[in-house]
Design an enzyme around this catalytic site. Structure first.
Site, PDB file in Angstrom:
ATOM      1  N   CYS A 143      -0.273  -1.522   3.986  1.00 15.29           N
ATOM      2  CA  CYS A 143       0.099   0.089   4.087  1.00 15.29           C
ATOM      3  C   CYS A 143      -0.225   0.597   5.535  1.00 15.29           C
ATOM      4  CB  CYS A 143       0.486   0.731   2.877  1.00 15.29           C
ATOM      5  SG  CYS A 143       1.546   2.011   2.951  1.00 15.29           S
ATOM      6  N   HIS A 199       4.083  -3.560   0.156  1.00 18.36           N
ATOM      7  CA  HIS A 199       3.382  -3.784  -1.077  1.00 18.36           C
ATOM      8  C   HIS A 199       3.019  -5.186  -2.118  1.00 18.36           C
ATOM      9  CE1 HIS A 199       1.407   0.501  -1.383  1.00 18.36           C
ATOM     10  NE2 HIS A 199       1.960   0.382   0.024  1.00 18.36           N
ATOM     11  N   GLU A 238       1.377  -6.112  -4.989  1.00 20.50           N
ATOM     12  CA  GLU A 238       1.214  -5.753  -5.707  1.00 20.50           C
ATOM     13  C   GLU A 238       2.075  -5.026  -6.891  1.00 20.50           C
ATOM     14  OE1 GLU A 238       0.713  -1.877  -4.156  1.00 20.50           O
ATOM     15  OE2 GLU A 238       0.278  -3.711  -3.952  1.00 20.50           O
TER      16      GLU A 238
END
Length: 926
Positions: free
Chosen positions: A105, A217, A219
């Site tokens: 990011c 992302h 995660e």
């Protein structure tokens, strides 16, 4: 630079840009990579101090102790040095110092910017949005199948690719070719989901250096399993690159290291620059405090001793060495019945109450099983106060007078030490599943939470920001099995009070059963205005004052502009509304009358808006009437924790069906709001419980309440070595509830997670720190106060449970007895995202305000009673039918067999009437 791979267990440095999802990335890496992750903030004082003193090599020296680096996400722009900090140093390292890097990011944008790209705003920000990412199956995407990835960004990297400029390529393979502007960056992935944004770069690799990056992302809880594969692929490439470099640069004398040129570790640097005390303390010990205390400050253990053992003068000596407990059935008794039976409403009291169905069972599995009555003993109950801003802390005696006052840097170590000292050596002799034996009950304000993340600037006010009462006598309802626990930790001599109170509740239950037993005739309903004539007048005098719609909508637009600028993913904007009412003469004259009046208002609120985490608190100068639907965090004595973040709301109003509500709450906007808070909650729990011990057991499910439908998720954390089901539908309690607490071995993970998660993420947005700073300005510096804070208990056995203070009316007494007006503050707001509309956000805020303020409005007239004569069918000679009637009166559903019994009884009654010639209408039969 010789990587650490040859000399020690692999280590990865994570550069944290103050993001609220960082710990989730650390957890994902540690779960899928055999390496330790060390987290350092992008502005770590070790390195900023070294740079300021002219030493530009300290960071390079630190990197020698690592095998790779992850440049994490965060708010802001990659063009802003303050937003990326140490990340900028990664891209300019000399070749012999380079380490493999993965940018995520903001880290991805920093990588692209360093090698020729530009960073620009998206036309349509992407926060909490899940899309299919197109990739070429190469590099870190090899073997990756269909990738569904969560995005949290308002900015994008522009490499002047034709797909970005012309929205076309001459041939398919051109998608994956570097551009003239950025010849060193090879595209790996793109997103084409938004027509307005066009093609958005999602992944790159440097063509020569070991640098990779992804915009999405991996995660996030909503990124599919392919996110793990990307991390695994990256680590394989890291190991391969490090091996090649080592053997390419191996000296003639072999791999033996030169002791004099051994790399400095991160700990070495912290020692050299004297920064061991700078890092925020996440574990507390008595030695930590000794060096910081001055002559005007008491130590936490001194405070703990005063609370537990008194001072031999005004503070009582009530060591909680034993837990007295008696149980009895609750029958038809409600929490309010017991409070009034013990005459608590006329005094200070704390009640944590679960909203129930008409059959007195919990509203839903997993919410509100217990209710707790904390008995404030006049002239005895001790209190702990803390005032944010001035940082004053107070121990107050049973008369609410200041016994000891001192200033603190952090109040929470004191509270933790008090709870450690209060652990009983003898838990209940019988099996008590009650989650609360005694301890601290109270609240922590939003501003008290802000101080935990170093957001300051608020001034002291009349009420405490942390207010806890030391409760030594309590009554706990277990609504699931209809049992009441009467408990005392007030010393060995208090067993008689426990027995007498349990007997009183038993007798009260018997009387209530007699009063509420159905009969064949209607009982006249009491006129509520006869019993509460003053309440009728009070309600008629209420004036509702709401925030101006135009101003609120302007603030929503300001939030969206800030989000579009990349400063936040989501901002939970709130405002203060009020209810003003003419105070009755009796309340102006008598504190007891005023207390009872607040209690009656609380009953109106919970009667009209029952919620699983309702609360009544009358302490010091504070009146709190809460009907919160949201649990902040709960942890049991085994330290197993649970959070229930709520985001996404649909108001119940004419024309809105449950199906419509589900459709609305399934929209991208509502799910994005909830997803961001779920990922934030996971981050907070991962930071305490570790990488392997946090899971989401309920993701974005719709729950129905009296006035609203809401989107609710459940996040659980279970300590290593604890075998406990974490499904939201599990009623089983941990064995730790009845086990003897080990005073020295309690890890206090729950308390640590409680403190480190303040203020509640569902009331801030993400990233939390930057969002709170932004909101402080957007809300004109007005204190939220107790609203947006948390309210609940800390149990002497090691557990705790807190709700988020929303759907709540709060009144603060200013000490002026001549004041003829009550002012009830009712905060309300909502999560603003890039998909919000100002008008929709204002409507949501008003709906939430209305769910609480309706308690201050006249109730609609009761429905008219039936005018026709009605018949109740009774078969005293049929035991099965008599049992069926009794179960129906208790609110239980009937089965098909039950219905057949009923039908046969009706047929017999009809035949009897036909034989005797009695007449009847269709409406006469039930």
């Amino acid at each position: 630079m010789a990587p650490a791979i040859l000399t020690q267990r692999p280590r990865i440095l994570f550069l944290d840009a103050y993001d609220s999802f960082s710990n989730n990335i650390v957890a994902l890496v540690e779960q899928n990579v055999d390496a330790d992750v060390v987290k350092v903030f992008i502005d770590d004082p070790v390195f900023t101090k070294a740079t300021a003193s002219g030493d530009h090599t300290s960071f390079t020296e630190c990197l020698k102790g690592f095998d790779a680096v992850i440049a994490g996400p965060g708010p802001g722009w990659a063009k802003c040095d303050a937003d990326v900090g140490l990340m900028n140093k990664l891209w300019t390292l000399q070749d012999d110092h380079i380490l493999p890097v993965l940018g995520i990011c903001l880290g991805f944008q920093s990588l692209c910017l360093a090698f020729g790209a530009d960073v620009q705003k998206l036309e349509e920000p992407r926060h909490g949005i899940i899309t299919t990412v197109l990739h070429n199956g190469q590099s870190i995407f090899r073997g990756v199948e269909r990738l569904m990835a969560t995005q949290y960004h308002s900015l994008q990297a522009k490499i002047d690719h034709t797909i970005q400029i012309e929205r076309a390529v001459r041939y398919p393979a051109q998608l994956w070719e570097p551009t003239e502007s950025c010849p060193q960056l090879e595209p790996l992935a793109w997103d084409f989901d938004s027509e307005r944004n066009g093609a958005v770069l999602m992944g790159v690799k440097h063509v020569q250096k070991p640098f990779w990056g992804v915009q999405f992302h991996p995660e996030s809880i909503c990124t599919n399993e392919q996110g793990k594969r990307i991390i695994q692929n990256w680590w394989e490439d890291v190991r391969s690159w490090n091996r090649k470099r080592v053997f390419r640069n191996v000296p003639k004398h072999g791999l033996a290291s030169n002791v004099q040129s051994a790399p400095m570790t991160f700990d070495d640097l912290r020692r050299e620059f004297g920064f061991y005390s700078v890092e925020k303390q996440t574990t507390y010990s008595r030695s930590n405090f000794a060096a910081e205390l001055d002559s005007d400050t008491i130590a936490p253990e001194e405070l703990a001793s005063l609370v537990a053992h008194g001072d031999g003068q005004s503070l009582p000596d009530l060591p909680p060495s034993i837990v007295h407990c008696e149980t009895t059935g609750s029958g038809r008794l409600t929490v309010a019945d017991v409070c009034e039976l013990l005459e608590l409403p006329r005094h200070e009291a704390i009640v944590l109450e679960s909203g129930l169905e008409s059959n007195l069972l919990p509203m839903a599995v997993g919410t509100g099983r217990y209710s707790i009555i904390g008995i404030v003993i006049p002239e005895e109950t001790l209190r702990l106060h803390y005032y944010a801003g001035s940082r004053r802390m107070q121990l107050r005696d049973g008369n609410d007078e200041v016994h000891t006052e001192w200033k603190v840097v952090d109040p929470w170590p004191y509270i933790r030490e008090v709870m450690r000292s209060l652990q009983p050596s003898m838990p209940p002799q019988n099996s008590s599943w009650a989650p609360f034996w005694g301890g601290l009950m109270g609240y922590a304000s939003y501003e008290a939470g802000l101080e935990t993340i170093d957001v300051v600037g608020h001034k002291e006010v009349l009420y405490p920001d942390i207010c806890f009462a030391y409760i030594t006598r309590s009554i706990v309802f277990d609504h699931q099995i209809k049992k009441v626990y009467v408990q005392s930790i007030r010393g060995s001599h208090d067993a008689s009070w426990v027995e007498e109170t349990a007997e009183k509740i038993y007798e009260g239950s018997g009387y209530k059963s007699l009063e509420s037993t159905p009969s064949s005739s209607y009982l006249p309903l009491a006129d509520p205005f006869e019993a509460h004539g003053t309440m009728h007048q009070y309600i008629d005098s209420c004036q509702l004052v709401t925030t101006n719609e135009t101003k609120y909508c302007e603030k929503v637009r300001s939030c969206q502009n800030t989000i579009a600028d990349g400063q936040s993913y989501e901002l939970c904007l709130t405002t203060r509304n009020e209810v003003r009412a003419r105070k009755t003469a009796a309340c102006r004259i008598s504190h007891s009358e005023d207390n009872e009046h607040s209690w009656n208002l609380y009953k109106r609120l919970t009667g009209q808006n029952p919620a699983p985490f309702s609360a009544y608190m009358r302490m010091h100068n504070v009146h709190i009437l809460s009907s919160s639907p949201e649990r902040y965090i709960r942890w049991d004595r085994s330290q197993t924790a649970q959070c229930r973040p709520i985001k996404g709301t649909v108001q119940k109003k004419p024309g809105v069906t449950a199906e419509m509500a589900h459709t609305i709450l399934s929209s991208s906007k509502e799910r994005a709001e909830n997803l961001m808070i779920v990922d934030l909650t996971r981050h907070q729990l991962h930071g305490v419980y570790g990488s392997e011990n946090v899971r989401v057991s309920q993701l974005m499910e719709v729950e129905e309440y009296e006035t609203l439908w809401q989107l609710v998720s459940v996040v659980d954390a279970v300590p290593s070595g604890i075998n406990k089901s974490t499904t939201s539908g599990d009623w089983e309690e941990s064995v730790a509830y009845v086990s003897k607490p080990e005073k020295k071995s309690v890890p206090y993970l729950g308390f640590k997670a409680f403190v480190e998660s303040l203020p509640p993420g569902s009331m801030t947005g993400a990233p939390k720190k930057r969002s709170c700073e932004i909101l402080q300005k957007l809300e004109d510096g007005v204190r939220r106060g107790i609203y947006s804070g948390v309210l609940g208990y800390l149990d002497v056995g090691g557990g705790g449970d807190f709700s988020v203070v929303i759907r709540t009316a709060i009144k603060i007494d200013d000490g002026n007895n001549d004041d003829k007006e009550d002012v009830w503050q009712i905060g309300a707001g909502g999560a603003v995202t890039s998909q919000s509309t100002p008008e929709g956000e204002y409507e949501e805020m008003i709906a939430k305000f209305g769910s609480t303020s309706r308690a201050f409005k006249p109730q609609p007239p009761p429905k008219p009673k039936p005018t026709h004569r009605r018949v109740e069918i009774i078969e005293p000679d049929d035991p099965a039918f008599a049992q069926l009637l009794e179960s129906m009166r208790g609110g239980e559903e009937i089965t098909l067999d039950d219905a057949q019994i009923m039908l046969r009884a009706v047929e017999r009654e009809l035949r009897r009437r036909a034989e005797t010639g009695e007449g009847f209408d269709d409406e006469d039969v039930i």
